[in-house]
Design an enzyme around this catalytic site. Structure first.
Site, PDB file in Angstrom:
ATOM      1  CE  LYS A  77      -3.759   2.055   2.757  1.00  0.00           C
ATOM      2  NZ  LYS A  77      -4.655   1.838   3.919  1.00  0.00           N
ATOM      3  CB  SER A 152      -7.672   3.915   2.945  1.00  0.00           C
ATOM      4  OG  SER A 152      -6.826   3.369   3.954  1.00  0.00           O
ATOM      5  CB  SER A 176      -8.299   1.217   5.983  1.00  0.00           C
ATOM      6  OG  SER A 176      -8.959   2.453   6.059  1.00  0.00           O
TER       7      SER A 176
END
Length: 462
Positions: A77, A152, A176
């Site tokens: 990420k 996210s 997330s």
């Protein structure tokens, strides 16, 4: 080869049935072919990937593999710092940011022999999304690219579901990891607060941030967490304790376990879809049949946990971003700046009350779990909505199923429980006492092994 799990690939690499180099090349070609439809990658690091893979293959040939993650293709990420490789938080503010040092967990996975394929889409600074006014587009759901991934850790969820990577990093401040895991039909765990270091991961809200892995199966998440967990003296929240063997209880089934169901979370507080509730009920029937004790429990309304967590999250985020917001307000995407700027209206007494209430909720959950091994709830309310229909204030409209476990810091994993009327995944959430990850993996693995959902991939990936 692209539908291998980490456990399967590790076995074949150890037996010299597949080459880490060939596996990496297969995944890179798959990224070239499929990712233009998904936008899950912000950066593909092909040169780095092939170098990592060749080093793993050398160890394979020499019989010196470092463990089950050696040669496994992963990606990070894009809030995880990667030395010499751009790390942007999906934001114009860091569009050209190149860290000098790896995040602690990035280094741990590299030392375990993983093959890094690149950096993955996120919501801006892990909060502002899905946004269409950033330097890169938002990730798309591979089950239907017109639909949302949740956030996210959006790129990680999409890339794993599409078989572009075998596993990846996520972060979880209010859901997330578990949100994208649920909507993309994969597994993802938010570990106990303090189990995995956050050093080198761009923060959102320090008292709620967690680092964790995402993968196709719970077993794969256990293998990834094994390579991620551990004490880091640079993270003041890091817990100094021996790291458990997260795969030790896999295969033991659920007989004798005590399972509590927070039914009011997903039937009353935020009523989940018919498919979501049916999936949870079927899972509970399976647990009972296999010898677990299942009973309903009552906690404070989900709205209480959500109000505390959301207020702390936006105020902690505002504290971090206030200098940039004053100087470069319009360089942020609209969703991030509007959501975070709201915290400028929060008073000191508001924060004190939220902190006090948080302590009471932590105590409540600890007491409720004294005679339980896990608790069950939903991960998301239903199937992924259309990405164009996600409103700016979506995370304030209804209470979150995931936030309670950020507020308390208890570990929680999301696993797929089937598919809804639109053919998109639905999921359940399993949570446990602090540092009970082996039990969560035990239960999730038993469920996944008894159901057909891990055999179904998005049609675009065939």
């Amino acid at each position: 080869m692209s539908t291998l799990t980490i456990a399967e690939a590790a076995t074949q690499i150890a037996a010299r049935k597949i080459s880490p180099v060939e596996l990496a090349k297969t995944q890179l070609e798959r990224i070239r072919r499929l990712d233009p439809q998904l936008d899950s990658f912000l950066l593909v690091t092909e040169e780095r990937a092939l170098a990592d893979a060749k080093a793993a293959e050398t160890r394979q040939t020499a019989g010196t593999l470092r463990g089950k993650l050696d040669g496994i293709p992963i990606a990070h990420k894009d809030i995880y710092n990667t030395a010499g490789i751009r790390t942007t938080a999906h934001s114009k503010l860091l569009e050209h940011n190149v860290p000098a040092r790896d995040a602690h967990t990035v280094r741990k996975w590299a030392d375990a022999g993983t093959v890094m394929l690149g950096k993955l889409a996120t919501h801006e600074f892990a909060f502002g999304g899905p946004s269409f006014d950033l330097p890169w587009p938002p990730a798309r759901n591979p089950w239907n690219r017109e639909h949302f991934t949740a956030g996210s850790s959006s790129g990680t969820g999409a890339a794993i579901a599409a078989g572009l990577i075998l596993g990846g990093t996520g972060s979880d401040t209010g859901g997330s990891i578990r949100g994208p895991a649920a909507l993309c039909g994969i597994a993802g765990i938010k570990p106990t607060y303090g189990l995995s270091s956050r050093v080198g991961i761009l923060p959102l809200a320090f008292s709620l941030d967690h680092a964790g892995p995402m993968a196709w199966t719970a077993e794969d998440c256990a293998l990834l967490l094994q390579g991620m967990a551990g004490y880091d003296p640079e993270d003041p929240a890091s817990v100094e304790r021996p790291v458990a063997d997260f795969t030790a209880d896999l295969g033991r089934g659920v007989k004798g376990l005590r399972i509590g169901v927070v039914r009011h979370f997903f039937e009353t507080d935020n009523r989940a879809s018919d498919a979501t509730r049916a999936g949870i009920d079927a899972a509970l029937d399976f647990f009972r049949k296999e010898g677990a004790e299942v009973r309903d429990i009552t906690l404070s309304p989900a709205a209480d946990y959500h109000a505390v967590g959301y207020l702390l999250m936006v105020t902690e985020a505002y504290t971090l971003h206030a200098p940039w917001l004053r100087e470069r307000f319009t360089d942020y995407g609209e969703l991030f700046r509007d959501r975070v700027a709201l915290a400028a209206t929060v008073s000191g007494p508001d924060i004190v009350q939220a902190t006090r209430r948080r302590r009471l909720l932590c105590h409540e959950m600890a007491v409720a779990m004294e005679n339980l091994d896990i608790i069950v709830s939903a991960s998301q309310a239903g199937e992924a909505p259309r990405i164009a229909d996600v409103p700016k204030w979506a995370n304030m409209e209804k209470p979150s199923f995931t936030m309670p476990f950020n507020v308390t810091g208890f570990p929680a994993i999301s696993v797929c429980t089937g598919f809804g009327e639109g053919g998109l995944p639905v999921a359940m959430q399993l949570a446990g006492k602090p540092f009970s990850e082996p039990t969560l993996f035990r239960v999730a693995h038993a469920y996944e092994g008894a159901t057909p959902w891990r055999n179904r991939r998005p049609a675009m990936c065939d």
